[in-house]
Design an enzyme around this catalytic site. Sequence first.
Site, mmCIF file in Angstrom:
data_model
loop_
_atom_site.group_PDB
_atom_site.id
_atom_site.type_symbol
_atom_site.label_atom_id
_atom_site.label_comp_id
_atom_site.label_asym_id
_atom_site.label_seq_id
_atom_site.Cartn_x
_atom_site.Cartn_y
_atom_site.Cartn_z
ATOM 1 N N ASP A 259 0.815 -1.218 0.000
ATOM 2 C CA ASP A 259 0.000 0.000 0.000
ATOM 3 C C ASP A 259 0.849 1.269 0.000
ATOM 4 O OD1 ASP A 259 -3.022 -0.958 0.532
ATOM 5 O OD2 ASP A 259 -1.651 -2.246 1.658
ATOM 6 N N HIS B 30 0.587 3.551 -2.384
ATOM 7 C CA HIS B 30 -0.351 4.593 -2.836
ATOM 8 C C HIS B 30 0.395 5.770 -3.477
ATOM 9 C CE1 HIS B 30 -4.215 3.026 -1.378
ATOM 10 N NE2 HIS B 30 -3.497 2.465 -0.408
ATOM 11 N N ASP C 208 -1.582 -2.128 -4.359
ATOM 12 C CA ASP C 208 -1.784 -0.676 -4.262
ATOM 13 C C ASP C 208 -0.464 0.083 -4.305
ATOM 14 O OD1 ASP C 208 -4.495 -0.846 -4.267
ATOM 15 O OD2 ASP C 208 -4.780 -0.421 -2.138
ATOM 16 N N ASN D 299 -6.663 -3.067 -4.903
ATOM 17 C CA ASN D 299 -7.983 -2.624 -5.358
ATOM 18 C C ASN D 299 -7.939 -1.221 -5.963
ATOM 19 O OD1 ASN D 299 -7.455 -1.849 -2.547
ATOM 20 N ND2 ASN D 299 -9.461 -0.878 -2.620
ATOM 21 N N HIS D 300 -6.870 -0.473 -5.721
ATOM 22 C CA HIS D 300 -6.742 0.851 -6.328
ATOM 23 C C HIS D 300 -6.151 0.782 -7.732
ATOM 24 C CE1 HIS D 300 -7.632 3.881 -3.088
ATOM 25 N NE2 HIS D 300 -7.650 2.759 -2.402
ATOM 26 N N HIS E 136 -4.240 -9.299 -0.991
ATOM 27 C CA HIS E 136 -4.695 -7.913 -0.834
ATOM 28 C C HIS E 136 -6.219 -7.919 -0.694
ATOM 29 C CE1 HIS E 136 -3.895 -3.524 -1.354
ATOM 30 N NE2 HIS E 136 -5.172 -3.513 -1.695
ATOM 31 N N HIS F 171 -3.666 -4.289 1.914
ATOM 32 C CA HIS F 171 -4.968 -3.605 1.898
ATOM 33 C C HIS F 171 -5.313 -2.960 3.230
ATOM 34 C CE1 HIS F 171 -8.926 -2.494 0.560
ATOM 35 N NE2 HIS F 171 -9.505 -3.204 1.505
ATOM 36 N N HIS G 250 -4.513 -0.770 6.321
ATOM 37 C CA HIS G 250 -3.520 0.310 6.415
ATOM 38 C C HIS G 250 -2.847 0.414 7.772
ATOM 39 C CE1 HIS G 250 -4.475 2.991 2.710
ATOM 40 N NE2 HIS G 250 -4.488 1.708 2.413
#
Length: 592
Positions: A20, A22, A60, A128-129, A217, A245, A247
């Site tokens: 993650d 991001h 992610d 998922n992002h 994830h 996934h 956080h």
Amino acid sequence: IVCCFSRDDEDTFKILIATDVHLGYLEKDAIRCNDSYNTLNEILKCAKTNQVDFILLGGDLFHENKPSRRCLHSCITMLRQYCMGDSPIRFNILSDQTVNFNTTQFPWVNYQDENLNISIPVFSIHGNHDDPTGAEGLCALDLLSASGLVNHFGHSHSVERIEISPILLQKGSTKLALYGLGSIPDERLYRMFVNNQVTMLRPKEDQDKWFNLFTIHQNRSKHGPTNYIPEQFLDDFLDLVVWGHEHECLIAPTRNEQQLFYVTQPGSSVATSLSPGEATKKHIGLLRVKGRKMNLHKIPLKTVRQFFIQDVVLGDYQDLFTPDTPHATKKVEEFCYAKVTEMLEEAERERLGCPLTPEKPLIRLRVDYSGGFETFNTSRFSQRFVDRVANPKDIIHFLRRREQKEDIKGLIKTAAVEGLRVEDLVKQYFEAAEQKVQLSLLTEQGMGKAIQEFVDKDEKDAIEELITYQLEKTQRHLQARGVTTEQDIDAEVAYFGMHWKWSCVDIFCHFNAMNRARAHRLERGDNALDADILDELAEPMDSDEGSVPFPAPTRGRGRGSRGRGGRGRGRGEDCKLMFSKFIEECRCDTRQ
């Protein structure tokens, strides 16, 4: 299985683990625009410094499904800077790479490509992002894979059956089976696990000599009956599960006593919401594997922006002010100012000696003003800290316990604060109800979906249309069966309802009924959800999750439908009582 290694040798895998990232989050924000880029740079630099064998990312990598040009350019630049070079790769791949890397026209690991010079391979699943979309089923990771910078694995093409084939790695005498599964909608994956449609393949020879590492994830914590993946669903031959996934950083491996494997949850490397889970200190992991033994060393991230969050209940400070105190609102504002100042002073003390830490921290003060207190102007309040915090516009978040209300709007607002789901409330109601008040024609899932449509989208005919549609289906079934006596009708209805409950036909019934309800609304020219209710729901979700508690906000800040939503504390029982009464009214209407 967990041990300490005195030294690294030719038999020890060194793996850097992160999830993650991001990348690109808030890249247009004047203050926080570089946060995710700085942290990825730190992660890759750490991998190079520790001379790891490879990097494992748990999904992610990108925050947006379609990253900006700046985001892709920065990512490619950093991967090229840190992961390409002359350092030799000291492990081999034994598995069929055309199966492992089935999303590219170059189905082999990047360091074996004669046109590339890779020093640190990167293996990543999608989240998922940054999940695959479009007719070709491509995602941003596939761009990096085609360019030879990342090895994208764990992409399942089938929606009916999943076979997870491991990447078989060997370094010296240590054999490592690397499993991966990219993000799949939780409800679908849950159903596939229940129906035994997920298979994890194992090496044919020497199965007990392989260290089995799995990265996934999905939702780990339960947010609904099927909106998560229980650890017990995973195979018990696994040794370590890297869970993406979620956080919150819970990177220390925890043992699942039922399946006897360990789970590590590295968490995100950048705070994407102002929730308590994001306030936990961020880490990445340095995993060492030798034989069947492992050791995970957590490494704190120094470039992560500090985040402090605190909850206050104004009713607990009656010695300072009450709702009837003269100038109470002014005193509450000064009280909040003092709390924020305390958090800023703590942030400054922690930042001493850490030059890589951004100067302005994230500050969040959640104020419960129940009991008659009034809110103050948060915009004016924020101006007092505009040069000291990174999020001046949303320092203060007011919330209030809702009193029981007898109307559906009161239910909607309370449930929004609680983060409760209609499906959960319906299920809980009927689990606690007596046998004589159980549903016979309708299913709990169908009723939950219909009420969800009523609540979220103001589909006033949703429940009525579901009942009418199911009643018509049942009548046609009885006519086709030629049932005439009352006793036979009861038995046939019970059988038909049970068959309906455990079949997928219920989904299509709900779909058709909702289409009819929408058609009725369009004929009347009704508008969607009340604007007053929408205003109440504008508060952003708290953290990352694949689904949204009801009612889903149609506008507001935050990350939209991918937020986790706050989980309320202390007010859920009131909401359940209100909802029980509402369900009872629906049940009476159904019998009529």
